[in-house]
Design an enzyme around this catalytic site. Structure first.
Site, PDB file in Angstrom:
ATOM      1  N   GLY A 227      25.566   8.721  31.740  1.00 19.15           N
ATOM      2  CA  GLY A 227      26.344   7.939  32.693  1.00 19.15           C
ATOM      3  C   GLY A 227      26.782   6.629  32.078  1.00 19.15           C
ATOM      4  CB  THR A 456      16.403   6.741  31.355  1.00 21.14           C
ATOM      5  OG1 THR A 456      16.320   7.288  32.675  1.00 21.14           O
ATOM      6  CG2 THR A 456      17.754   6.059  31.195  1.00 21.14           C
ATOM      7  NE  ARG A 618       0.113  -0.850  31.465  1.00 23.21           N
ATOM      8  CZ  ARG A 618      -0.362  -1.707  32.360  1.00 23.21           C
ATOM      9  NH1 ARG A 618       0.350  -1.962  33.450  1.00 23.21           N
ATOM     10  NH2 ARG A 618      -1.505  -2.320  32.178  1.00 23.21           N
ATOM     11  CB  THR A 624      11.157   8.459  27.313  1.00 21.74           C
ATOM     12  OG1 THR A 624      10.115   7.678  27.904  1.00 21.74           O
ATOM     13  CG2 THR A 624      10.808   9.943  27.466  1.00 21.74           C
ATOM     14  CB  VAL A 691      13.510  -0.603  27.108  1.00 17.19           C
ATOM     15  CG1 VAL A 691      12.255  -1.455  27.152  1.00 17.19           C
ATOM     16  CG2 VAL A 691      13.177   0.864  27.345  1.00 17.19           C
ATOM     17  N   GLY A 692      16.510   0.045  29.030  1.00 16.60           N
ATOM     18  CA  GLY A 692      17.746   0.812  28.894  1.00 16.60           C
ATOM     19  C   GLY A 692      18.895   0.024  28.292  1.00 16.60           C
ATOM     20  CD  GLU A 693      21.286  -1.732  31.088  1.00 10.17           C
ATOM     21  OE1 GLU A 693      22.187  -1.064  31.594  1.00 10.17           O
ATOM     22  OE2 GLU A 693      20.087  -1.621  31.415  1.00 10.17           O
TER      23      GLU A 693
END
Length: 726
Positions: A227, A456, A618, A624, A691-693
């Site tokens: 996405g 994710t 954490r 992942t 932590v996706g960005e």
């Protein structure tokens, strides 16, 4: 279980083709819709001849602004206003705007009939660029502009001042799978299968637009694929599919083509930024001024505070940020991975690097001397901040000390070698979320929430978390998502879902254990009779006494004895409140180190090494989480070197295919060394920070800084292409 690199639980479904995406949905009686799009960027529709299209084989309906049922405006959401609804009137505001939708028995018939729709226009001269003096400029609509201290006095006190104009290109999200929608009505009840990152937003938007109760709208998105932000807003094609389905009384599937993806589901807005930074001779910052203008659709209300990153990045007493938007005849923008920060960090970290050279100091040392030990905006201590550790570990692993400081002084044969560094402080973001957990007589658990997994690892991470909290093997836990009938969940975006959903799952599972304890507390047949909450623990599918693990019983045994099929509990999370906690709720931090090679004769740029050190609180699943950083790095390399959505003078996107829009592929991406440092964040129960960005932010600046170190040429415009290097 938490922290282990558990293999993705949904992997078998995906690799065997059993995972059902929206495009796999085949409802009995389903027909197909294709959108007819404007071929001018501004003006009015003066002629619409749908006779030939309406008479074509298989055609059931042709909808235009002349016969389209009036749709209400979409609602305001937690990420901003809904995009404008389609087919409202005869005005054209961007090239590719829907002007008609054709519904036919097959996709082929719908495409052919769409080609028969004849449209005439009274075109106007479009406004296409943020620096066009005709563009209407809008000041920060969210009140995020920031001023502290005396900025001009700060510059007057500086020994070195650097300033520059930086630009970032329009980027397009481009998930591999084209987006689309399947919609069907049963009276006033509407079911939608959609490639969305936020099922509840689609539900509330459809209910508002069509004037039906939210309870009668169900949105399903168990598998979305990529996405990158494209699925956060409810775009016009979703509304058109639902409107067409209501019009013909049949299920309708509408799938966007690749070129349509460039004009239909948002994009990262381009920006022009002006930044000025001053420092004393010892490297201590005295002032930062950062302003931006970014692009916006003519009637859209999306907003990205590009310069805001400079407000809290460094310990500087005098800072001014200002963001404005220019209204243009372009498709509506939207969030793309690391919105605002990806653009703003490019200018900020490039300028910090330039300042270091102006001071004659190591760029790492300048950053260390200005590290924000407390939140610069609020003055409160951070809930966690391991940025100093990020710098230290990154420099060690990368070998920063081997760097020769002089630009152009490092070679590999005829190629110049450059080392670059950038810092990242991505803002924390969490909103309210709910989850439900239950355990049945067979001892297995079922946990669910209406979130989505866009790659994710949400399925896996929440399975792990629930398994650990309930003392079960992960194989005994089923986690479901992607259904708006499940408990409310926010969007999979902004690096906020893992924290919000994880805290809700944490709450639900602990409450469920408490429900079991309450059930047996006065049960003389239970070895747990009389035990208080602090006296029990879970493990191996049972509840047992902490003092004597042999005294306990399985979940299933308790349910059978009490004649229950299952026991369930609801959990919820709320955003952490900095005021109540007495500390600033921190997002992720990171340090990016990049090595490049530049061929001076051909202008070829190659990234050969990346070290990315991240403080993500954490880490719930090391595998992942690392995958997210690698994926973000790929996107950052694309932003730095390749990606640019090109609009021609007519307003048409000129490179709307994968053959023309360049995306980083394996040959462009080296092995990425990912390291996590720091510990649990104190602001939330799970201690995690998304932590996706953060994996994407800073890569472009680190590449640009490495290019300067290699060549002595400061590039201020993205992407860094051959023509800009020659």
């Amino acid at each position: 279980m938490v922290g282990e690199g558990l293999v993705r639980v949904e992997a078998p479904l995906k690799v065997t083709g059993r995972a059902r995406y929206f495009n796999d949905v085949d409802v009995p009686g389903m027909v197909h819709a294709v959108v007819v799009r404007s071929t001018v960027a501004a003006g009015r529709v003066t002629r619409l001849d749908t006779a030939r299209a309406g008479a074509a084989s298989g055609v059931l309906a042709v909808l235009t602004h002349r016969n389209m049922p009036r749709l209400a405006a979409g609602p305001m959401t937690i990420i901003g206003a809904s995009p404008p609804v389609p087919l409202r009137d005869d005005r054209v505001l961007y090239h590719g705007q829907p002007v008609a939708v054709v519904v036919a028995a097959s996709a082929e018939e719908a495409r052919y009939a769409a080609s028969l729709v004849e449209v005439g226009y009274a075109p106007a001269e479009p406004v296409l660029h943020v620096d066009d003096p005709r563009a209407e400029l809008i000041d920060d609509p969210w009140g995020l502009d920031h001023v502290r201290g005396d900025v001009e006095a700060g510059f007057a006190a500086a020994d070195v001042v650097v300033e520059g104009r930086f630009t970032t290109a329009d980027n397009t999200n481009n998930p591999l799978g084209p987006m689309g929608t399947v919609a069907y009505w049963n009276g006033e009840a509407l079911t939608v299968h959609d490639a969305t990152q936020w099922p509840h937003n689609v539900r509330s938007t459809l209910a508002a637009v069509f004037g039906v109760p939210e309870a009668g709208v169900r949105v399903l998105a168990p598998f979305v694929g990529g996405g990158f932000g494209a699925g956060l807003r409810v775009w016009p094609h979703v509304l058109l599919a639902a409107a067409a389905a209501r019009e013909v009384g049949l299920p309708v599937k509408l799938v966007l083509s690749r070129p349509e993806m460039f004009s239909s589901v948002g994009h990262r807005p381009d920006s022009v930024q002006w930044i000025r930074i001053g420092a004393r001779g010892d490297g201590v910052l005295t002032a930062i001024s950062h302003e931006s203008v970014s692009s916006l659709g003519m009637e859209d209300e999306d907003f990205e505070p590009v310069s805001r990153c400079s407000a809290g990045a460094y310990a500087c007493g005098s800072v001014r940020t200002r963001d404005r938007q220019a209204r243009l005849h372009i498709p509506g923008p939207g969030s793309m991975r690391a919105p605002a920060e990806a653009q703003g960090n490019w200018a900020l970290e490039s300028a910090i690097d330039e300042l270091a050279y102006g001071l004659g100091m190591d760029p790492l040392e300048v950053r260390l001397r200005n590290l924000a030990e407390v939140d610069p905006v609020s003055g409160m201590p951070w809930s966690s901040n391991a940025l100093r550790e990020c710098y230290a570990e990154g420099a060690r692993r990368f070998g920063w000390a081997r760097r020769s400081p002089e630009p152009g002084s490092m070679r590999d044969g005829r190629r110049f070698v450059g080392y670059g560094l950038a810092a990242v402080s991505y803002p924390g973001y969490q909103v309210a979320c709910q989850a439900r957990a239950s355990v049945g007589r067979d001892g297995s658990a079922f946990v669910r929430s209406a979130a989505t997994d866009i790659g994710t690892g949400t399925y896996t991470v929440m399975t792990q978390l629930a398994a650990g909290l309930l003392g079960l093997d992960p194989g005994r836990v089923r986690f479901d998502l992607g259904d708006s009938d499940m408990p409310y969940a926010p969007q999979a975006g902004g690096s906020g879902l893992t924290g919000a959903l994880g805290n809700a799952v944490h709450s639900a599972c602990l409450r469920l254990v408490q429900e079991f304890c309450d059930l047996v507390r006065d049960d003389p047949a239970s070895p747990l009779c009389g035990a208080g909450p602090g006296e029990v623990a879970v493990g191996g599918g049972r509840i047992h006494l902490v003092a004597d693990p042999s005294r306990g019983e399985a979940f299933g045994e308790i349910l059978v004895r009490h004649d229950l099929v299952e026991l369930a509990a609801d959990g919820r999370s709320v955003p952490p409140d900095s005021g109540e906690l007495g500390m600033a709720c921190a997002g992720a931090f990171g340090a990016k180190f990049v090595e490049v090679r530049v061929d001076p004769e051909l202008g070829l740029l190659r990234v050969v090494r990346v070290v990315s050190v991240i403080d993500g609180g954490r880490i719930l699943n090391a595998e992942t989480a690392a995958s997210q950083i690698v994926g973000g790095t790929v996107g950052g390399i694309g932003q730095a070197m390749l990606e640019e959505t090109v609009t021609d003078p007519t307003g048409r996107i000129a490179n709307a295919t994968f053959g023309d829009y360049l995306i980083a592929v394996n040959a462009d991406v080296p092995d990425v060394d990912v390291v996590f440092v720091g510990g649990p964040d104190r602001a939330t129960a799970t201690g995690t920070k998304g932590v996706g960005e953060v994996g994407l932010v800073g890569i472009a600046a680190a590449v640009g800084n490495a290019v300067f170190h290699a060549t002595g040429r400061r590039i201020r415009d993205l992407p860094i292409t051959i023509d800009r290097l020659l």
